[in-house]
Structures are given as structure tokens and as C-alpha cells.
Motif scaffolding. Sequence first.
Motif, mmCIF file in Angstrom:
data_model
loop_
_atom_site.group_PDB
_atom_site.id
_atom_site.type_symbol
_atom_site.label_atom_id
_atom_site.label_comp_id
_atom_site.label_asym_id
_atom_site.label_seq_id
_atom_site.Cartn_x
_atom_site.Cartn_y
_atom_site.Cartn_z
ATOM 1 N N VAL A 165 0.823 -1.208 0.000
ATOM 2 C CA VAL A 165 0.000 0.000 0.000
ATOM 3 C C VAL A 165 0.859 1.261 0.000
ATOM 4 C CG1 VAL A 165 -1.662 1.353 1.348
ATOM 5 C CG2 VAL A 165 -2.023 -1.108 1.013
ATOM 6 N N PRO A 166 1.928 1.342 0.810
ATOM 7 C CA PRO A 166 2.793 2.532 0.711
ATOM 8 C C PRO A 166 3.425 2.699 -0.667
ATOM 9 C CG PRO A 166 3.199 1.399 2.769
ATOM 10 C CD PRO A 166 2.316 0.512 1.968
ATOM 11 N N VAL A 167 3.717 1.585 -1.347
ATOM 12 C CA VAL A 167 4.271 1.676 -2.695
ATOM 13 C C VAL A 167 3.252 2.338 -3.628
ATOM 14 C CG1 VAL A 167 5.028 0.344 -4.697
ATOM 15 C CG2 VAL A 167 5.829 -0.275 -2.415
ATOM 16 N N GLY A 168 2.007 1.900 -3.540
ATOM 17 C CA GLY A 168 0.967 2.504 -4.370
ATOM 18 C C GLY A 168 0.794 3.984 -4.078
ATOM 19 N N ILE A 169 0.825 4.366 -2.813
ATOM 20 C CA ILE A 169 0.684 5.782 -2.455
ATOM 21 C C ILE A 169 1.872 6.593 -2.973
ATOM 22 C CG2 ILE A 169 0.560 7.375 -0.516
ATOM 23 C CD1 ILE A 169 -0.931 5.220 1.048
ATOM 24 N N ALA A 170 3.079 5.987 -2.836
ATOM 25 C CA ALA A 170 4.278 6.697 -3.310
ATOM 26 C C ALA A 170 4.239 6.914 -4.818
ATOM 27 C CB ALA A 170 5.529 5.916 -2.913
ATOM 28 N N VAL A 171 3.685 5.978 -5.556
ATOM 29 C CA VAL A 171 3.565 6.143 -7.011
ATOM 30 C C VAL A 171 2.554 7.241 -7.320
ATOM 31 C CG1 VAL A 171 2.820 5.021 -9.146
ATOM 32 C CG2 VAL A 171 4.268 3.779 -7.520
ATOM 33 N N LEU A 172 1.455 7.293 -6.568
ATOM 34 C CA LEU A 172 0.435 8.310 -6.816
ATOM 35 C C LEU A 172 0.964 9.722 -6.598
ATOM 36 C CD1 LEU A 172 -2.782 6.714 -5.241
ATOM 37 C CD2 LEU A 172 -2.263 7.035 -7.675
ATOM 38 N N VAL A 173 1.805 9.881 -5.594
ATOM 39 C CA VAL A 173 2.313 11.230 -5.300
ATOM 40 C C VAL A 173 3.587 11.542 -6.069
ATOM 41 C CG1 VAL A 173 1.263 11.222 -3.013
ATOM 42 C CG2 VAL A 173 3.621 10.412 -3.289
ATOM 43 N N GLY A 174 4.059 10.578 -6.860
ATOM 44 C CA GLY A 174 5.209 10.839 -7.700
ATOM 45 C C GLY A 174 6.559 10.552 -7.103
ATOM 46 N N HIS A 175 6.604 9.864 -5.974
ATOM 47 C CA HIS A 175 7.889 9.548 -5.348
ATOM 48 C C HIS A 175 8.520 8.283 -5.916
ATOM 49 C CE1 HIS A 175 6.872 12.028 -1.482
ATOM 50 N NE2 HIS A 175 7.132 12.794 -2.533
ATOM 51 N N LEU A 176 7.739 7.447 -6.569
ATOM 52 C CA LEU A 176 8.244 6.210 -7.175
ATOM 53 C C LEU A 176 7.721 6.133 -8.609
ATOM 54 C CD1 LEU A 176 7.816 3.519 -4.355
ATOM 55 C CD2 LEU A 176 9.953 4.541 -5.148
ATOM 56 N N PRO A 177 8.449 5.473 -9.490
ATOM 57 C CA PRO A 177 7.976 5.317 -10.878
ATOM 58 C C PRO A 177 6.837 4.307 -10.961
ATOM 59 C CG PRO A 177 10.027 4.124 -10.553
ATOM 60 C CD PRO A 177 9.794 4.896 -9.296
ATOM 61 N N GLU A 178 6.110 4.335 -12.066
ATOM 62 C CA GLU A 178 4.976 3.428 -12.243
ATOM 63 C C GLU A 178 5.416 1.971 -12.333
ATOM 64 O OE1 GLU A 178 2.378 4.412 -15.389
ATOM 65 O OE2 GLU A 178 1.896 6.426 -14.626
ATOM 66 N N SER A 179 6.653 1.718 -12.679
ATOM 67 C CA SER A 179 7.129 0.334 -12.729
ATOM 68 C C SER A 179 7.095 -0.340 -11.361
ATOM 69 C CB SER A 179 8.567 0.298 -13.276
ATOM 70 O OG SER A 179 9.444 1.070 -12.457
ATOM 71 N N SER A 180 7.082 0.461 -10.299
ATOM 72 C CA SER A 180 7.010 -0.114 -8.945
ATOM 73 C C SER A 180 5.670 -0.793 -8.687
ATOM 74 C CB SER A 180 7.235 0.985 -7.898
ATOM 75 O OG SER A 180 8.506 1.582 -8.055
ATOM 76 N N LEU A 181 4.647 -0.448 -9.475
ATOM 77 C CA LEU A 181 3.342 -1.087 -9.307
ATOM 78 C C LEU A 181 3.365 -2.537 -9.741
ATOM 79 C CD1 LEU A 181 1.041 1.764 -10.694
ATOM 80 C CD2 LEU A 181 1.581 1.251 -8.298
ATOM 81 N N HIS A 182 4.376 -2.945 -10.481
ATOM 82 C CA HIS A 182 4.493 -4.323 -10.955
ATOM 83 C C HIS A 182 5.681 -5.037 -10.298
ATOM 84 C CE1 HIS A 182 1.564 -3.535 -14.175
ATOM 85 N NE2 HIS A 182 2.159 -2.357 -14.284
ATOM 86 N N ARG A 183 6.036 -4.597 -9.111
ATOM 87 C CA ARG A 183 7.167 -5.192 -8.399
ATOM 88 C C ARG A 183 6.894 -6.657 -8.104
ATOM 89 N NH1 ARG A 183 9.263 -5.674 -3.003
ATOM 90 N NH2 ARG A 183 7.159 -5.293 -2.220
ATOM 91 N N LEU A 184 7.839 -7.532 -8.455
ATOM 92 C CA LEU A 184 7.652 -8.967 -8.244
ATOM 93 C C LEU A 184 7.732 -9.288 -6.751
ATOM 94 C CD1 LEU A 184 7.212 -11.522 -9.954
ATOM 95 C CD2 LEU A 184 9.688 -11.905 -9.844
ATOM 96 N N ASP A 185 6.654 -9.854 -6.215
ATOM 97 C CA ASP A 185 6.592 -10.124 -4.777
ATOM 98 C C ASP A 185 5.822 -11.434 -4.562
ATOM 99 O OD1 ASP A 185 6.739 -9.970 -2.057
ATOM 100 O OD2 ASP A 185 5.224 -8.400 -1.835
ATOM 101 N N TYR A 186 6.509 -12.428 -4.085
ATOM 102 C CA TYR A 186 5.870 -13.723 -3.796
ATOM 103 C C TYR A 186 6.704 -14.428 -2.740
ATOM 104 C CZ TYR A 186 9.649 -15.704 -6.575
ATOM 105 O OH TYR A 186 10.885 -16.054 -7.046
ATOM 106 N N GLY A 187 6.145 -15.501 -2.170
ATOM 107 C CA GLY A 187 6.907 -16.302 -1.210
ATOM 108 C C GLY A 187 6.201 -16.448 0.132
ATOM 109 N N VAL A 188 6.820 -17.251 0.992
ATOM 110 C CA VAL A 188 6.227 -17.617 2.285
ATOM 111 C C VAL A 188 6.878 -16.892 3.449
ATOM 112 C CG1 VAL A 188 5.633 -19.917 1.415
ATOM 113 C CG2 VAL A 188 7.816 -19.564 2.601
ATOM 114 N N SER A 189 7.822 -16.005 3.193
ATOM 115 C CA SER A 189 8.639 -15.459 4.278
ATOM 116 C C SER A 189 7.831 -14.662 5.294
ATOM 117 C CB SER A 189 9.758 -14.592 3.698
ATOM 118 O OG SER A 189 9.215 -13.538 2.917
ATOM 119 N N PHE A 190 6.809 -13.907 4.851
ATOM 120 C CA PHE A 190 6.008 -13.140 5.796
ATOM 121 C C PHE A 190 5.248 -14.071 6.744
ATOM 122 C CE2 PHE A 190 5.524 -9.250 2.760
ATOM 123 C CZ PHE A 190 6.866 -8.974 2.941
ATOM 124 N N GLY A 191 4.664 -15.116 6.193
ATOM 125 C CA GLY A 191 3.942 -16.063 7.043
ATOM 126 C C GLY A 191 4.853 -16.796 8.002
#
Length: 267
Positions: A165-191
Amino acid sequence: MERTVRADASTPAPQPRLDGIPSQRGPVGSATALPRTVAVVPSEAPRVRVRRVPRPWRLLPTPTGTPFTFAYVAVLAVTSLVAAHAGPALVHALYQGSSTDVVHLVRTPVLVLVGSAMWIAGGVLSPYAIGLLLVLTVLERRIGGARTAAVFLLGHVLATLATEVPVGIAVLVGHLPESSLHRLDYGVSFGVATSVGALAGLLTPRLRWPLLAAVGWTLVSDLVAFTDPMTNWGHLISLGIGVAVWPLVRRWRDAHTAVRALRVAGR
């Protein structure tokens, strides 16, 4: 002349004596005294400490003892084989389709949240795979399969949202590029991190604090290295979620222990 002796009413009548039993001396003015009964209070029995025999095989999942962990590990083994032997293009497509990036979370949140937990970064021999196997097995033996799944998914979902969610907000306000919306994120580490934090609350203090210190130090070291800050923050958040649910998992442990005791008594 024959004398007649009358027995006075105040004089106790002589009691018959049994052969072989000597007479007892009693207090003045009483009949034959009865033997006193002495209450013997046994001394407190010494407490015997039962030494538990280590059972290392209980660290491994079984179909009957830990059905959730057993089934989940089996699924992860299959997906790891696919990732190891399938073509690179297919594997990348599977990873991308299961990624919990901002775009996928907006379009198909449930699908990608479940799908991303079906892959292990590094395969079945990675540290997260070994940690998942041990931690989920021990946790499930204490609180049950459904509750273990709930703890794992809670950390997986909340930590994912807390980082994306912070990544999406940062893209909306222009702090991150739109490519960050497609950041590869998967795995079991959080669980896994959440399950470690939850399990620590069920251990004795001499095991709880060293475990939290070791895991926390590792996660902070990864964050300081700044190789993947969003994921590293997610790991620390996940561990904190596991610590936050200590009161809940302790109640679940007591309920699970009571149910098992009733089942054993009913056999």
C-alpha cells in the motif's frame, strides 16, 4: 450372718475382661480406659521431577498429527519442483501471475494473496523452507491446524498490505515510478516470520527470548544491508504481528490441550 453389699449408683459397674488382654489404666472415676487413637500425619511426599525424553521426530509433520503443515509442505514441494525443472519463461509467468504487487492486489487480491504463498524463493532447501517446516509443525501441535493456518495467513496478508500500500501511495504522489506497481513479490517469508513470533509466545522464557533475539537480529541486519528494504520491513512487521497475537495463541493452546485431554479420557 450373711452380709449383703449393695452397689452404689455412683460406683461404675465392673467391666468384663477378655482373656489375654491386659487391663488398661484410665483416669480417676472412669471406666476402663479405651486406648487412644493417634492420628499419624504422613510427611509430604517428595516431589519427583519427570524428565521429558526428547522426541525429535515430532518436529516433522505427519498426516494425522499435523495435517495442515503436511499438506502445505507437500504443495510447496510440488511447486518447487515445477520451478526447478520448468522452462524459465513459464516459471517467470507463474511468478508474475502470483505476485502480490499493487496492480494484482487491486484487480484480484484473494487470488494473488493465496497464489503468492504457494512459492518458496530458493526452493525447498532454502532457509525459509526449513524454517516453515519446523515452525509450522511445532505450532500446529500446540494450537491445531486451522488456527496455525490463520496465524500464517494473518501475517502473510497484513505484512503484504503494509508493504505494498505505501508503494501505491508513493507512485500516486510521484515519489516512485509506475514500474514499482508491478514489483515482483511472492513467497512464504512473511507467514514464516509471523509464525515464529507467535510460536515464541508459547515457549518457555529461556527459549523464547533467544529465539526472538536471533531472528530479530537477522532481520535487522538484512534491513541495514538495504538490498530489498520493502521486503525486509515486511519481515519485521510480520514478526511483530506474531508477537502481538501472543494472548490469542495462548488461549488457543489451552483450548487445544483441553480438547486433546477429553479425547484421551474418552478412549
